[in-house]
Design a protein around this motif. Structure first.
Motif, PDB file in Angstrom:
ATOM      1  N   ASN A 177       0.818  -1.212   0.000  1.00 45.70           N
ATOM      2  CA  ASN A 177       0.000   0.000   0.000  1.00 45.70           C
ATOM      3  C   ASN A 177       0.856   1.268   0.000  1.00 45.70           C
ATOM      4  O   ASN A 177       0.400   2.326   0.435  1.00 45.70           O
ATOM      5  CB  ASN A 177      -0.963   0.013   1.188  1.00 45.70           C
ATOM      6  N   ASP A 178       2.090   1.177  -0.494  1.00 45.67           N
ATOM      7  CA  ASP A 178       3.023   2.293  -0.401  1.00 45.67           C
ATOM      8  C   ASP A 178       2.960   3.207  -1.631  1.00 45.67           C
ATOM      9  O   ASP A 178       3.984   3.583  -2.208  1.00 45.67           O
ATOM     10  CB  ASP A 178       4.455   1.785  -0.191  1.00 45.67           C
ATOM     11  N   ASN A 179       1.743   3.594  -2.019  1.00 45.20           N
ATOM     12  CA  ASN A 179       1.564   4.548  -3.110  1.00 45.20           C
ATOM     13  C   ASN A 179       0.262   5.305  -2.891  1.00 45.20           C
ATOM     14  O   ASN A 179      -0.653   4.824  -2.210  1.00 45.20           O
ATOM     15  CB  ASN A 179       1.590   3.857  -4.473  1.00 45.20           C
ATOM     16  N   VAL A 180       0.173   6.485  -3.472  1.00 47.07           N
ATOM     17  CA  VAL A 180      -0.968   7.367  -3.222  1.00 47.07           C
ATOM     18  C   VAL A 180      -2.283   6.788  -3.726  1.00 47.07           C
ATOM     19  O   VAL A 180      -3.294   6.816  -3.002  1.00 47.07           O
ATOM     20  CB  VAL A 180      -0.692   8.759  -3.823  1.00 47.07           C
ATOM     21  N   PRO A 181      -2.385   6.252  -4.955  1.00 53.74           N
ATOM     22  CA  PRO A 181      -3.679   5.713  -5.396  1.00 53.74           C
ATOM     23  C   PRO A 181      -4.223   4.627  -4.460  1.00 53.74           C
ATOM     24  O   PRO A 181      -5.423   4.580  -4.180  1.00 53.74           O
ATOM     25  CB  PRO A 181      -3.374   5.159  -6.790  1.00 53.74           C
ATOM     26  N   THR A 182      -3.351   3.743  -3.980  1.00 49.59           N
ATOM     27  CA  THR A 182      -3.808   2.667  -3.102  1.00 49.59           C
ATOM     28  C   THR A 182      -4.287   3.209  -1.760  1.00 49.59           C
ATOM     29  O   THR A 182      -5.331   2.786  -1.235  1.00 49.59           O
ATOM     30  CB  THR A 182      -2.673   1.646  -2.881  1.00 49.59           C
ATOM     31  N   GLU A 218      10.151   8.741   2.726  1.00 47.31           N
ATOM     32  CA  GLU A 218       9.243   8.315   1.659  1.00 47.31           C
ATOM     33  C   GLU A 218       7.794   8.317   2.147  1.00 47.31           C
ATOM     34  O   GLU A 218       6.884   8.735   1.424  1.00 47.31           O
ATOM     35  CB  GLU A 218       9.651   6.924   1.178  1.00 47.31           C
ATOM     36  N   ALA A 219       7.589   7.880   3.382  1.00 47.67           N
ATOM     37  CA  ALA A 219       6.241   7.877   3.964  1.00 47.67           C
ATOM     38  C   ALA A 219       5.699   9.298   4.080  1.00 47.67           C
ATOM     39  O   ALA A 219       4.528   9.572   3.757  1.00 47.67           O
ATOM     40  CB  ALA A 219       6.268   7.203   5.333  1.00 47.67           C
ATOM     41  N   GLN A 220       6.528  10.224   4.533  1.00 49.54           N
ATOM     42  CA  GLN A 220       6.107  11.613   4.671  1.00 49.54           C
ATOM     43  C   GLN A 220       5.770  12.235   3.324  1.00 49.54           C
ATOM     44  O   GLN A 220       4.802  12.998   3.198  1.00 49.54           O
ATOM     45  CB  GLN A 220       7.207  12.405   5.384  1.00 49.54           C
ATOM     46  N   ALA A 221       6.538  11.884   2.301  1.00 47.70           N
ATOM     47  CA  ALA A 221       6.257  12.394   0.959  1.00 47.70           C
ATOM     48  C   ALA A 221       4.919  11.862   0.445  1.00 47.70           C
ATOM     49  O   ALA A 221       4.144  12.597  -0.192  1.00 47.70           O
ATOM     50  CB  ALA A 221       7.388  12.015   0.009  1.00 47.70           C
ATOM     51  N   LEU A 222       4.636  10.600   0.710  1.00 43.64           N
ATOM     52  CA  LEU A 222       3.344  10.016   0.316  1.00 43.64           C
ATOM     53  C   LEU A 222       2.183  10.769   0.961  1.00 43.64           C
ATOM     54  O   LEU A 222       1.179  11.076   0.304  1.00 43.64           O
ATOM     55  CB  LEU A 222       3.291   8.542   0.718  1.00 43.64           C
ATOM     56  N   ILE A 223       2.324  11.068   2.233  1.00 44.21           N
ATOM     57  CA  ILE A 223       1.246  11.748   2.955  1.00 44.21           C
ATOM     58  C   ILE A 223       1.025  13.147   2.388  1.00 44.21           C
ATOM     59  O   ILE A 223      -0.121  13.609   2.258  1.00 44.21           O
ATOM     60  CB  ILE A 223       1.570  11.802   4.462  1.00 44.21           C
ATOM     61  N   VAL A 246       1.393  14.174  -0.645  1.00 44.99           N
ATOM     62  CA  VAL A 246       0.643  14.070  -1.896  1.00 44.99           C
ATOM     63  C   VAL A 246      -0.782  13.591  -1.622  1.00 44.99           C
ATOM     64  O   VAL A 246      -1.739  14.042  -2.261  1.00 44.99           O
ATOM     65  CB  VAL A 246       1.360  13.135  -2.885  1.00 44.99           C
ATOM     66  N   LEU A 247      -0.933  12.686  -0.666  1.00 40.34           N
ATOM     67  CA  LEU A 247      -2.267  12.171  -0.338  1.00 40.34           C
ATOM     68  C   LEU A 247      -3.190  13.293   0.123  1.00 40.34           C
ATOM     69  O   LEU A 247      -4.399  13.263  -0.135  1.00 40.34           O
ATOM     70  CB  LEU A 247      -2.147  11.095   0.745  1.00 40.34           C
ATOM     71  N   LEU A 248      -2.643  14.288   0.803  1.00 40.55           N
ATOM     72  CA  LEU A 248      -3.431  15.434   1.245  1.00 40.55           C
ATOM     73  C   LEU A 248      -4.116  16.143   0.083  1.00 40.55           C
ATOM     74  O   LEU A 248      -5.169  16.770   0.256  1.00 40.55           O
ATOM     75  CB  LEU A 248      -2.532  16.431   1.987  1.00 40.55           C
ATOM     76  N   GLU A 249      -3.531  16.049  -1.095  1.00 43.44           N
ATOM     77  CA  GLU A 249      -4.104  16.695  -2.271  1.00 43.44           C
ATOM     78  C   GLU A 249      -5.243  15.893  -2.882  1.00 43.44           C
ATOM     79  O   GLU A 249      -5.960  16.395  -3.756  1.00 43.44           O
ATOM     80  CB  GLU A 249      -3.004  16.910  -3.322  1.00 43.44           C
ATOM     81  N   HIS A 250      -5.417  14.663  -2.415  1.00 48.03           N
ATOM     82  CA  HIS A 250      -6.405  13.768  -3.018  1.00 48.03           C
ATOM     83  C   HIS A 250      -7.585  13.451  -2.112  1.00 48.03           C
ATOM     84  O   HIS A 250      -8.587  12.894  -2.586  1.00 48.03           O
ATOM     85  CB  HIS A 250      -5.727  12.452  -3.430  1.00 48.03           C
ATOM     86  N   LEU A 251      -7.475  13.776  -0.832  1.00 48.27           N
ATOM     87  CA  LEU A 251      -8.510  13.385   0.121  1.00 48.27           C
ATOM     88  C   LEU A 251      -8.940  14.571   0.979  1.00 48.27           C
ATOM     89  O   LEU A 251      -8.111  15.431   1.304  1.00 48.27           O
ATOM     90  CB  LEU A 251      -7.996  12.278   1.056  1.00 48.27           C
ATOM     91  N   PRO A 252     -10.220  14.606   1.390  1.00 45.60           N
ATOM     92  CA  PRO A 252     -10.619  15.585   2.403  1.00 45.60           C
ATOM     93  C   PRO A 252      -9.964  15.242   3.734  1.00 45.60           C
ATOM     94  O   PRO A 252      -9.580  14.091   3.977  1.00 45.60           O
ATOM     95  CB  PRO A 252     -12.142  15.421   2.466  1.00 45.60           C
ATOM     96  N   GLY A 253      -9.843  16.228   4.595  1.00 47.82           N
ATOM     97  CA  GLY A 253      -9.131  16.033   5.853  1.00 47.82           C
ATOM     98  C   GLY A 253      -9.664  14.904   6.703  1.00 47.82           C
ATOM     99  O   GLY A 253      -8.894  14.194   7.364  1.00 47.82           O
ATOM    100  N   PHE A 254     -11.001  14.685   6.690  1.00 51.25           N
ATOM    101  CA  PHE A 254     -11.564  13.661   7.559  1.00 51.25           C
ATOM    102  C   PHE A 254     -11.274  12.242   7.065  1.00 51.25           C
ATOM    103  O   PHE A 254     -11.538  11.273   7.781  1.00 51.25           O
ATOM    104  CB  PHE A 254     -13.080  13.866   7.747  1.00 51.25           C
ATOM    105  N   LEU A 255     -10.728  12.113   5.858  1.00 50.29           N
ATOM    106  CA  LEU A 255     -10.342  10.794   5.367  1.00 50.29           C
ATOM    107  C   LEU A 255      -8.836  10.586   5.399  1.00 50.29           C
ATOM    108  O   LEU A 255      -8.340   9.571   4.902  1.00 50.29           O
ATOM    109  CB  LEU A 255     -10.852  10.588   3.933  1.00 50.29           C
TER     110      LEU A 255
END
Length: 340
Positions: free
Chosen positions: A266-271, A307-312, A314-323
């Motif tokens: 699960n080490d990628n943004v889409p997943t 790498e984990a911090q970088a994923l997070i 980018v993930l912030l750009e794809h999800l609302p805060g509550f998710l």
């Protein structure tokens, strides 16, 4: 009662009871059967056998049915299939990565954080995840009998600063409902306890575990109820899991999820984004995303902090805060999870 179940992506008649206990007793517990059922080539068997000797395989049919056959890279398979890398020594990877042995004042109880304690309610699991931080835990020394539970209960009664009891394991829901109902009854008789939290994977790997018996004692307690599930990939959430979550919510349970960030799983943004979306569809809020605890035998799952911090980010750009799950590490001796 018997039913046809789906095994390895195909309908197949199987003499499997809908009883969760029988499903657990019929779980796959040897590498030969696991590889055969999933059509894995012979090259995977030596590593599976070597890892199995260090930490037993356990995979129920209900979970196996969600794994794509003939695919050694399936993200669910990688969580449960031992490989030869588990036998390699890795610097910094130890048998007790969270130093829990230093926080067990009485048998079956771990007290690391203020206001809450963790109770080892069962030594058993319904599935043995290969990255488990307790794969070396001395359960034989921390599985109290009913009489021995009194020492832990007395410890709770004596400390009025404790407001929350967390049932853990193993998997606490691997214990019988009779035992769990008794334990929760004892807990709710302690006036200063407010919350009951249950950390479990069983409603995910055997959704039939969420039956009338469980909902009876869980739904009737005066304690506020929180169930923290452990789901790492959206493919783990089939309709049976969604239905189990709905039954828990109807019993007044708050549902959260914690995941582990795992290399090649699960080490990628889409997943990660798909996991959060699927969780919310099932009525579950993302809670924590843990970086790997450095337990011996699991180094091949590690994702470096940067790498984990970088994923997070980018993930912030794809999800609302509550998710958004909180990226954390558990550091021995710290009084809380450490945000990354």
């Amino acid at each position: 009662m018997q039913e046809n179940i789906i095994i390895a992506g195909h309908h197949a008649p199987a003499q499997v009871s809908t009883s969760w206990q029988q499903q657990l007793s019929h779980a796959i517990r040897d590498p030969d059967t696991l590889c055969q059922r999933l059509g894995l080539g012979a090259q995977w068997l030596p590593g599976a056998q070597a890892g199995h000797r260090l930490f037993d395989i356990c995979v129920p049919d209900a979970y196996l049915a969600r794994i794509k056959p003939n695919d050694p890279n399936d993200p669910l398979l990688r969580q449960v299939l031992p490989i030869g890398d588990e036998t390699l020594a890795s610097p910094g990877y130890v048998t007790d990565p969270l130093e829990e042995a230093d926080h067990r004042p009485v048998k079956g109880l771990i007290h690391k954080y203020a206001n809450r304690v963790l109770l080892i309610a069962s030594p058993a699991c319904a599935i043995n995840c290969r990255y488990c931080f307790r794969r070396h835990f001395p359960y034989s020394e921390n599985s109290p009998s009913r009489a021995q539970w009194q020492e832990a209960l007395d410890y709770l009664r004596a400390d009025t600063s404790i407001h929350e009891a967390i049932l853990s394991g193993g998997d606490p829901l691997a214990a019988s409902d009779r035992q769990l109902a008794w334990l929760v009854e004892q807990l709710e008789s302690i006036p200063h306890l407010k919350r009951l939290r249950i950390h479990t994977r069983l409603p995910v790997v055997i959704p039939d575990r969420v039956d009338e018996s469980l909902l009876g004692w869980l739904g009737s307690t005066r304690l506020q109820k929180v169930v923290v599930l452990h789901i790492n990939h959206a493919n783990e959430i089939d309709q049976a899991v969604v239905d189990a979550c709905a039954r828990l919510k109807q019993a007044g349970v708050t549902l959260l999820n914690q995941s582990v960030l795992l290399r090649d799983i699960n080490d990628n943004v889409p997943t990660l984004a798909a996991l959060s979306e699927r969780l919310f569809e099932a009525g579950v809020l993302p809670y924590y995303l843990h970086v790997l605890d450095p337990v011996q035998g699991a180094a091949h799952f590690d994702v470096p902090d940067k790498e984990a911090q970088a994923l997070i980010q980018v993930l912030l750009e794809h999800l609302p805060g509550f998710l958004m799950p909180r990226l954390v590490r558990e550091v021995p001796g710290k009084m809380s999870k450490t945000p990354l």
